[in-house]
Design a protein around this motif. Structure first.
Motif, PDB file in Angstrom:
ATOM      1  N   GLY A 281      22.701 -27.064 -18.143  1.00 28.91           N
ATOM      2  CA  GLY A 281      21.516 -26.229 -18.148  1.00 28.91           C
ATOM      3  C   GLY A 281      21.335 -25.353 -16.927  1.00 28.91           C
ATOM      4  O   GLY A 281      20.368 -24.585 -16.869  1.00 28.91           O
ATOM      5  N   ILE A 282      22.225 -25.440 -15.939  1.00 25.80           N
ATOM      6  CA  ILE A 282      22.061 -24.625 -14.731  1.00 25.80           C
ATOM      7  C   ILE A 282      22.203 -23.139 -15.064  1.00 25.80           C
ATOM      8  O   ILE A 282      21.381 -22.310 -14.667  1.00 25.80           O
ATOM      9  CB  ILE A 282      23.074 -25.032 -13.650  1.00 25.80           C
ATOM     10  CG1 ILE A 282      22.892 -26.495 -13.264  1.00 25.80           C
ATOM     11  CG2 ILE A 282      22.931 -24.140 -12.420  1.00 25.80           C
ATOM     12  CD1 ILE A 282      23.952 -27.018 -12.302  1.00 25.80           C
ATOM     13  N   VAL A 283      23.243 -22.797 -15.828  1.00 23.75           N
ATOM     14  CA  VAL A 283      23.457 -21.390 -16.183  1.00 23.75           C
ATOM     15  C   VAL A 283      22.296 -20.887 -17.036  1.00 23.75           C
ATOM     16  O   VAL A 283      21.791 -19.772 -16.844  1.00 23.75           O
ATOM     17  CB  VAL A 283      24.792 -21.211 -16.918  1.00 23.75           C
ATOM     18  CG1 VAL A 283      25.026 -19.738 -17.240  1.00 23.75           C
ATOM     19  CG2 VAL A 283      25.954 -21.759 -16.088  1.00 23.75           C
ATOM     20  N   ALA A 284      21.842 -21.719 -17.987  1.00 21.18           N
ATOM     21  CA  ALA A 284      20.728 -21.316 -18.855  1.00 21.18           C
ATOM     22  C   ALA A 284      19.456 -21.095 -18.052  1.00 21.18           C
ATOM     23  O   ALA A 284      18.684 -20.161 -18.319  1.00 21.18           O
ATOM     24  CB  ALA A 284      20.503 -22.382 -19.931  1.00 21.18           C
ATOM     25  N   GLN A 285      19.241 -21.950 -17.063  1.00 21.56           N
ATOM     26  CA  GLN A 285      18.039 -21.856 -16.237  1.00 21.56           C
ATOM     27  C   GLN A 285      17.963 -20.523 -15.499  1.00 21.56           C
ATOM     28  O   GLN A 285      16.879 -19.969 -15.299  1.00 21.56           O
ATOM     29  CB  GLN A 285      18.054 -23.017 -15.231  1.00 21.56           C
ATOM     30  CG  GLN A 285      16.722 -23.348 -14.600  1.00 21.56           C
ATOM     31  CD  GLN A 285      16.846 -24.572 -13.711  1.00 21.56           C
ATOM     32  OE1 GLN A 285      17.811 -24.706 -12.962  1.00 21.56           O
ATOM     33  NE2 GLN A 285      15.882 -25.474 -13.794  1.00 21.56           N
ATOM     34  N   ILE A 286      19.105 -19.986 -15.124  1.00 16.28           N
ATOM     35  CA  ILE A 286      19.145 -18.711 -14.409  1.00 16.28           C
ATOM     36  C   ILE A 286      19.207 -17.531 -15.380  1.00 16.28           C
ATOM     37  O   ILE A 286      18.507 -16.519 -15.216  1.00 16.28           O
ATOM     38  CB  ILE A 286      20.363 -18.669 -13.466  1.00 16.28           C
ATOM     39  CG1 ILE A 286      20.289 -19.812 -12.431  1.00 16.28           C
ATOM     40  CG2 ILE A 286      20.472 -17.319 -12.773  1.00 16.28           C
ATOM     41  CD1 ILE A 286      19.110 -19.722 -11.493  1.00 16.28           C
ATOM     42  N   SER A 287      20.050 -17.644 -16.404  1.00 15.49           N
ATOM     43  CA  SER A 287      20.319 -16.484 -17.263  1.00 15.49           C
ATOM     44  C   SER A 287      19.213 -16.195 -18.266  1.00 15.49           C
ATOM     45  O   SER A 287      18.989 -15.022 -18.613  1.00 15.49           O
ATOM     46  CB  SER A 287      21.648 -16.680 -18.001  1.00 15.49           C
ATOM     47  OG  SER A 287      21.607 -17.815 -18.854  1.00 15.49           O
ATOM     48  N   GLN A 288      18.505 -17.219 -18.742  1.00 10.35           N
ATOM     49  CA  GLN A 288      17.480 -16.972 -19.751  1.00 10.35           C
ATOM     50  C   GLN A 288      16.337 -16.089 -19.249  1.00 10.35           C
ATOM     51  O   GLN A 288      15.960 -15.122 -19.920  1.00 10.35           O
ATOM     52  CB  GLN A 288      16.938 -18.294 -20.295  1.00 10.35           C
ATOM     53  CG  GLN A 288      17.738 -18.824 -21.480  1.00 10.35           C
ATOM     54  CD  GLN A 288      16.998 -19.906 -22.234  1.00 10.35           C
ATOM     55  OE1 GLN A 288      17.004 -21.071 -21.830  1.00 10.35           O
ATOM     56  NE2 GLN A 288      16.370 -19.523 -23.326  1.00 10.35           N
ATOM     57  N   PRO A 289      15.741 -16.379 -18.076  1.00 10.44           N
ATOM     58  CA  PRO A 289      14.679 -15.483 -17.591  1.00 10.44           C
ATOM     59  C   PRO A 289      15.178 -14.055 -17.374  1.00 10.44           C
ATOM     60  O   PRO A 289      14.434 -13.097 -17.607  1.00 10.44           O
ATOM     61  CB  PRO A 289      14.246 -16.136 -16.272  1.00 10.44           C
ATOM     62  CG  PRO A 289      14.654 -17.554 -16.386  1.00 10.44           C
ATOM     63  CD  PRO A 289      15.911 -17.555 -17.196  1.00 10.44           C
ATOM     64  N   LEU A 290      16.422 -13.908 -16.940  1.00  7.73           N
ATOM     65  CA  LEU A 290      16.976 -12.567 -16.760  1.00  7.73           C
ATOM     66  C   LEU A 290      17.129 -11.869 -18.109  1.00  7.73           C
ATOM     67  O   LEU A 290      16.843 -10.674 -18.237  1.00  7.73           O
ATOM     68  CB  LEU A 290      18.328 -12.646 -16.044  1.00  7.73           C
ATOM     69  CG  LEU A 290      18.295 -13.197 -14.611  1.00  7.73           C
ATOM     70  CD1 LEU A 290      19.715 -13.363 -14.076  1.00  7.73           C
ATOM     71  CD2 LEU A 290      17.490 -12.282 -13.691  1.00  7.73           C
ATOM     72  N   ALA A 291      17.573 -12.635 -19.110  1.00  5.59           N
ATOM     73  CA  ALA A 291      17.701 -12.053 -20.449  1.00  5.59           C
ATOM     74  C   ALA A 291      16.341 -11.675 -21.014  1.00  5.59           C
ATOM     75  O   ALA A 291      16.189 -10.623 -21.652  1.00  5.59           O
ATOM     76  CB  ALA A 291      18.409 -13.035 -21.370  1.00  5.59           C
ATOM     77  N   ASP A 292      15.330 -12.516 -20.774  1.00  2.01           N
ATOM     78  CA  ASP A 292      13.974 -12.213 -21.262  1.00  2.01           C
ATOM     79  C   ASP A 292      13.458 -10.906 -20.677  1.00  2.01           C
ATOM     80  O   ASP A 292      12.692 -10.183 -21.318  1.00  2.01           O
ATOM     81  CB  ASP A 292      13.019 -13.354 -20.896  1.00  2.01           C
ATOM     82  CG  ASP A 292      13.296 -14.620 -21.692  1.00  2.01           C
ATOM     83  OD1 ASP A 292      13.944 -14.523 -22.757  1.00  2.01           O
ATOM     84  OD2 ASP A 292      12.883 -15.707 -21.243  1.00  2.01           O
ATOM     85  N   SER A 293      13.865 -10.611 -19.447  1.00  2.31           N
ATOM     86  CA  SER A 293      13.417  -9.383 -18.778  1.00  2.31           C
ATOM     87  C   SER A 293      14.433  -8.252 -18.895  1.00  2.31           C
ATOM     88  O   SER A 293      14.270  -7.203 -18.274  1.00  2.31           O
ATOM     89  CB  SER A 293      13.142  -9.673 -17.290  1.00  2.31           C
ATOM     90  OG  SER A 293      12.150 -10.660 -17.143  1.00  2.31           O
ATOM     91  N   ASP A 294      15.503  -8.499 -19.671  1.00  2.87           N
ATOM     92  CA  ASP A 294      16.547  -7.496 -19.896  1.00  2.87           C
ATOM     93  C   ASP A 294      17.155  -7.021 -18.577  1.00  2.87           C
ATOM     94  O   ASP A 294      17.367  -5.824 -18.347  1.00  2.87           O
ATOM     95  CB  ASP A 294      15.986  -6.304 -20.677  1.00  2.87           C
ATOM     96  CG  ASP A 294      17.095  -5.465 -21.317  1.00  2.87           C
ATOM     97  OD1 ASP A 294      18.169  -6.033 -21.550  1.00  2.87           O
ATOM     98  OD2 ASP A 294      16.878  -4.267 -21.543  1.00  2.87           O
ATOM     99  N   ILE A 295      17.428  -7.982 -17.693  1.00  3.26           N
ATOM    100  CA  ILE A 295      18.035  -7.683 -16.392  1.00  3.26           C
ATOM    101  C   ILE A 295      19.523  -8.010 -16.456  1.00  3.26           C
ATOM    102  O   ILE A 295      19.905  -9.133 -16.815  1.00  3.26           O
ATOM    103  CB  ILE A 295      17.359  -8.495 -15.268  1.00  3.26           C
ATOM    104  CG1 ILE A 295      15.882  -8.093 -15.154  1.00  3.26           C
ATOM    105  CG2 ILE A 295      18.078  -8.272 -13.941  1.00  3.26           C
ATOM    106  CD1 ILE A 295      15.085  -8.941 -14.184  1.00  3.26           C
ATOM    107  N   SER A 296      20.360  -7.058 -16.116  1.00  2.00           N
ATOM    108  CA  SER A 296      21.805  -7.265 -16.155  1.00  2.00           C
ATOM    109  C   SER A 296      22.233  -8.272 -15.093  1.00  2.00           C
ATOM    110  O   SER A 296      21.706  -8.274 -13.983  1.00  2.00           O
ATOM    111  CB  SER A 296      22.531  -5.937 -15.918  1.00  2.00           C
ATOM    112  OG  SER A 296      22.205  -5.009 -16.919  1.00  2.00           O
TER     113      SER A 296
END
Length: 316
Positions: A281-296
């Motif tokens: 879940g470490i990668v998900a914890q970082i990547s999901q909020p970025l994906a929600d905000s459409d941040i590359s």
């Protein structure tokens, strides 16, 4: 979308900085002498602590056992998402955020540990070979899944997929909040024609093996204002380079290329202590909020810590 299980069996290793001399010859062979090795998947990332080397079984044969070489015990398989017949390309400046919700988050919910390797061309999701059945069952409803075998794509079907969560029988783990460090370096994600590797050989050897900015024996924390981070990947004939702007200035500008907009990236280094390989879940914890905000974002896991590269600015 299609999900491809690539035809590579990978090992994740770490070479200590004090033991680098012992491995310089095989590393130079794997980087520059493609006609002398059958290795098709090679990635070398330098961090302040060590060198992380991810490579296939042919490449792994080149690394002799020693006290300076740590080897994670599992065999890892690289997954790759393909959309509309094209690899999920980092040149579109979306990186790992494109697969955060469709791949990373579902695997975290199933307690599948992933090791991420973003490159200029694409994002590789490494999973343990023993977890492959869970991966297939988890993602089969979202993707057409293929396994690459001898140059052909063979469809993969879940043999006994069941409904509901936790098909692997484990409880969903509580996410651990890890400290995040943001050094001041700005980074570039670049590529080059592999045929031009000889033209940058001297510079690349210098940057990889001799330009160690952290002083020997110094505390890592003391050197974190700007950290040493350099990643070189040569995978199926494609070269990817991640370096800070200071290192970039050492290379001929006409040989390296990046996306047309030439983005610069800031790094978020995840972990106060070495993360290990079992926490999920470490990668998900970082990547999901970025994906929600459409941040590359790009994401590069190493033997000790994880690193997210987040778009910060465009050069003028």
């Amino acid at each position: 979308m299609d999900l491809h299980i690539l035809d590579h069996k990978l090992r994740v290793t770490s070479i200590s900085k004090t033991g680098l001399q012992q491995y310089t010859h095989p590393l130079i062979k794997l980087i520059f002498l493609r006609n002398r090795t059958r290795c098709k998947f090679f990635s070398l990332t330098e961090t302040p602590e060590n060198y992380t080397v991810v490579l296939d079984e042919e490449g792994f044969k080149e690394l002799q056992p020693s006290e300076h070489l740590q080897v994670e015990g599992s065999t890892w398989l690289p997954l790759n998402v393909v959309s509309n017949g094209n690899t999920s390309s980092s040149s579109q400046a979306v990186g790992v955020t494109k697969i955060a919700k469709s791949v990373i988050a579902p695997l975290a919910e199933q307690h599948v540990s992933v090791f991420m390797l973003s490159t200029y061309q694409t994002d590789f999701i490494l999973v343990r070979e023993k977890d492959l059945s869970v991966v297939v069952e988890t993602l089969v409803e979202e993707f057409n899944i293929f396994r690459e075998e001898g140059g052909e794509s063979v469809p993969v079907h879940s043999q006994d997929a069941c409904n509901g969560l936790q098909r692997n029988g484990r409880e969903v783990p509580h996410a651990t909040v890890h400290p995040v460090l943001i050094p001041e370096n700005q980074f570039c994600v670049m590529s080059l024609d592999p045929d031009t590797l000889p033209a940058i050989a001297t510079t690349l050897i210098d940057v990889l093996f001799y330009s160690n900015s952290p002083k020997e024996g110094a505390s890592v924390d003391q050197d974190m204002k700007c950290i040493k981070f350099f990643s070189f990947s040569l995978i199926d004939g494609y070269v990817s380079l991640v370096m800070d702007t200071e290192a970039q200035r050492q290379f001929p500008a006409d040989l390296l290329f990046t996306s047309s907009s030439g983005e610069l990236w800031r790094m978020a280094r995840i972990g106060g202590q070495p993360l290990g390989f079992d926490e999920c879940g470490i990668v998900a914890q970082i990547s999901q909020p970025l994906a929600d905000s459409d941040i590359s974002a790009y994401y590069i896991s190493t033997f000790s810590f994880d690193h997210a590269l987040i778009i910060c600015c465009l050069p003028f």
